[in-house]
Enzyme design. Structure first.
Site, PDB file in Angstrom:
ATOM      1  N   ASP A   1     -18.591 -59.023   1.425  1.00 57.39           N
ATOM      2  CA  ASP A   1     -18.360 -57.664   0.960  1.00 57.39           C
ATOM      3  C   ASP A   1     -19.235 -57.443  -0.270  1.00 57.39           C
ATOM      4  O   ASP A   1     -19.084 -58.159  -1.258  1.00 57.39           O
ATOM      5  CB  ASP A   1     -16.870 -57.546   0.585  1.00 57.39           C
TER       6      ASP A   1
ATOM      7  N   GLU B   1     -19.245 -48.485   4.190  1.00 59.46           N
ATOM      8  CA  GLU B   1     -18.070 -47.639   3.966  1.00 59.46           C
ATOM      9  C   GLU B   1     -18.576 -46.315   3.409  1.00 59.46           C
ATOM     10  O   GLU B   1     -18.988 -46.231   2.249  1.00 59.46           O
ATOM     11  CB  GLU B   1     -17.117 -48.299   2.962  1.00 59.46           C
TER      12      GLU B   1
ATOM     13  N   HIS C   1      -7.741 -53.195   4.031  1.00 56.65           N
ATOM     14  CA  HIS C   1      -7.033 -53.525   2.790  1.00 56.65           C
ATOM     15  C   HIS C   1      -6.690 -52.292   1.948  1.00 56.65           C
ATOM     16  O   HIS C   1      -6.095 -52.429   0.881  1.00 56.65           O
ATOM     17  CB  HIS C   1      -7.874 -54.500   1.981  1.00 56.65           C
ATOM     18  N   ASP C   2      -7.113 -51.111   2.402  1.00 56.34           N
ATOM     19  CA  ASP C   2      -6.803 -49.875   1.676  1.00 56.34           C
ATOM     20  C   ASP C   2      -5.804 -49.002   2.435  1.00 56.34           C
ATOM     21  O   ASP C   2      -5.302 -48.022   1.884  1.00 56.34           O
ATOM     22  CB  ASP C   2      -8.068 -49.028   1.477  1.00 56.34           C
TER      23      ASP C   2
ATOM     24  N   ASP D   1     -19.443 -51.586   0.143  1.00 60.57           N
ATOM     25  CA  ASP D   1     -18.359 -50.828  -0.473  1.00 60.57           C
ATOM     26  C   ASP D   1     -18.837 -49.447  -0.952  1.00 60.57           C
ATOM     27  O   ASP D   1     -19.955 -49.318  -1.465  1.00 60.57           O
ATOM     28  CB  ASP D   1     -17.870 -51.644  -1.674  1.00 60.57           C
TER      29      ASP D   1
END
Ligand code: GLC
Length: 561
Positions: free
Chosen positions: A119, A290, A352-353, A223
């Site tokens: 990531d 993302e 994870h969000d 990200d």
């Protein structure tokens, strides 16, 4: 459509079935398992997962049949956003391990013939990164311009430079007493944005990418990639009626994010990053971004100015598509229309969000199996978040006591309103420990877990579900096996089957050369009679295998040619 991209894709993807893991284009047919390291498996009893824990549990991922692992950040960090606030991109947070263990992890993943995606948080660092400390120390230090600094407005210069909102609401400008200036942060205050208009910054971050690529990492998840550049005119954003940003638009909090999100510089940067990533071959490397925005805009991250950019992007519409045959038909049609070959869409149900994917399905395992069948048979890259395969549910963890910095930020919102939305404003709820077995703390740690383990872990855990051929876990295993053994499911063209599609049933074909599969999904709680369906049942989520009818919530894969 970028011609170069199309030619490359054709060359790499239209070769014979059974693409080997090292072949070019491996990412187009892969399946991804996301690990949130803090919650996966703890080997030293500190209540936090660690890299050695991931190594110990790699066989779980391999046996499930996934081909790629994406690991959320585990680099040195004050952990105020649990790793998405990095203070040193080239070292490992000691609570997770060290460089030696990290290299071993890469190696162990490769030994199992899987790929590993790290990531990469390029948009911002932690405010504890030495770069920021130096940058903040004066207006004329060598790194003074490494972050986005601006003088304030108003009589005493204490008002933000413009009206830009952070992606999570509120002004993204933060006053720094030392410099007597504001710095810009797209996300939280302690995550200052790097200034990519400065070529030194760009070089430093491309070097970070090179550093990990040269260590053998197969790619990156990027990200908040659409926040990388800001418009350097710093004009005010126009007003908007939108309150909450969505998958389709970053606009919200009553403004159009015209000058701080989805800037041309960010599209271009995607192509520059691609050139760096492409300079590493054998195997080819991969990037998924993302990004948020409408189709036309987000596609620019994949190709811009006739150059290739990111290999693919998350299409988050899947997260909000209701459990209805017609709605899913629409989503698939939308992806096929807007991201046709050579694009490869992504199918992601949680991360994870976001809240756990089984929760909006009423925690109904039959529905979760149906969704898994959809995810592994549709054209695209499936992303599975750890625990999704055993049906980990969203617990209710109060905002007030949340460890997640977003929960802390929103803690004044009354809990009943949060419960009413059904969303997770407290992201702790989707980060609870992996449930391995029936022992204390679900076998996650011998210490005190950093977040509570879900109460029903006795039923929902890897060990118990592995022993049950009807479990969700067994369904994932069989589905991935079916996908991995049938290249038509990975590479075939997708067409909707109008004859069988209805308000209850979603049906589509996958076709490659002489092979043809029909996928039938019953989204209703009734049996559905099938007209004129023949072919060999390769897989069914309900094990009754009635030929003429689909069971309630049954998904079925038929080989018809
Ligand atoms: C991304 C991450 C999220 C993080 C944020 C800031 O949205 O997925 O977890 O908090 O960026 O880095």
């Amino acid at each position: 459509m970028n011609r170069l991209f199309a030619v490359l894709w054709t060359l790499t993807c239209c070769c014979s079935p059974g693409i080997a893991q090292n072949a070019a284009g491996w990412w187009k047919t892969t399946s991804v398992y996301q690990i949130y390291p803090r919650s996966f498996y703890d080997t030293d009893g500190d209540g936090l997962g660690d890299l050695s824990g991931i190594i110990q549990k790699l066989d779980h991922v391999k046996e499930l049949g996934f081909e790629t692992i994406w690991i959320s950040p585990f680099f040195k960090s004050p952990q105020r956003d649990f790793g998405y606030d990095i203070s040193d991109y080239r070292s490992i947070a000691p609570e997770y391990g060290d460089m030696e263990t990290c290299l071993k992890l890469i190696d162990e993943i490769h030994k199992r013939d899987m790929k590993v995606v790290f990531d990469l948080v390029m948009n911002h660092t932690s405010d504890e990164h030495s770069w920021f400390k130096e940058s903040a120390s004066s207006k004329d230090n060598p790194k003074a311009d490494w972050y986005v600094w601006k003088d304030g407005t108003g009589k005493d210069g204490r008002k933000p430079p413009n009206n830009w909102k952070a992606t999570i609401g509120g002004s993204g400008w933060h006053w720094h007493e030392g410099r007597k200036q504001f710095y810009w942060a797209s996300f939280l205050e302690f995550q200052p944005d790097l200034n990519y208009s400065n070529p030194e910054v760009k070089k430093a971050m491309l070097d970070v990418a090179r550093f990990w690529l040269s260590k053998g990492v197969d790619g990156f998840r990027l990200d908040i990639f659409n926040s990388i550049y800001e418009d350097t005119s710093f004009q005010n954003n126009p007003a908007s009626l939108r309150i909450i940003p969505s998958e389709e638009t970053p606009d919200g909090f009553f403004q159009k994010m015209k000058y701080n999100v989805n800037q041309e510089g960010s599209f271009r940067f995607a192509t520059e990053l691609r050139a760096v990533v492409d300079s590493f071959q054998n195997p080819e490397r991969f990037m998924v971004g993302e990004v948020f925005g409408d189709v036309e805009t987000t596609k620019k991250f994949c190709s811009y100015d006739d150059k290739n950019g990111l290999h693919t992007i998350f299409l988050f519409q899947t997260l909000s598509t209701p459990f209805k045959a017609k709605k899913w038909r629409k989503t698939i049609e939308h992806f096929e229309e807007n991201f046709p070959m050579p694009f490869v869409p992504t199918y992601v149900f949680s991360n994870h969000d976001r809240r756990r994917s089984i929760t909006p399905l009423g925690n109904d395992v039959r529905k979760a199996k149906l969704m898994a069948l959809l995810q592994f048979t549709v054209r695209g890259i499936p992303f599975t978040y750890y625990g999704e395969e055993i049906g980990i549910e969203k617990p209710t963890l109060p905002l007030k006591t949340g460890l997640d910095p977003l929960a802390q930020r929103y803690k004044s919102i009354p809990q009943f309103m949060v419960n009413w939305t059904g969303q997770s404003l407290n992201r702790d709820e989707c980060r609870t420990p992996m449930q391995w077995d029936t022992t204390e703390n679900a076998g996650f740690t011998s210490g005190t877990p950093w977040l509570p383990v879900n109460e029903n872990f006795g039923k929902k855990n890897v060990k118990t579900e592995s022993e049950d051929p009807n479990s969700l876990l067994s369904c994932y295993k069989q589905l991935l096996k079916t996908r991995n053994e049938n290249v038509v499911l990975e590479k075939g063209e997708l067409t909707l089957d109008d004859e069988h599609c209805s308000s209850k049933v979603l049906a589509f074909y996958r076709e490659l050369e002489s092979e043809k599969f029909l996928v039938l999904l019953n989204f209703s709680s009734n049996q559905v009679k099938l007209k004129d369906v023949s072919g060999k049942i390769l897989f069914s989520t309900s094990r009754t295998e009635l030929k003429e009818e689909l069971e309630p919530f049954e998904g079925r894969i038929l080989k018809i040619n």
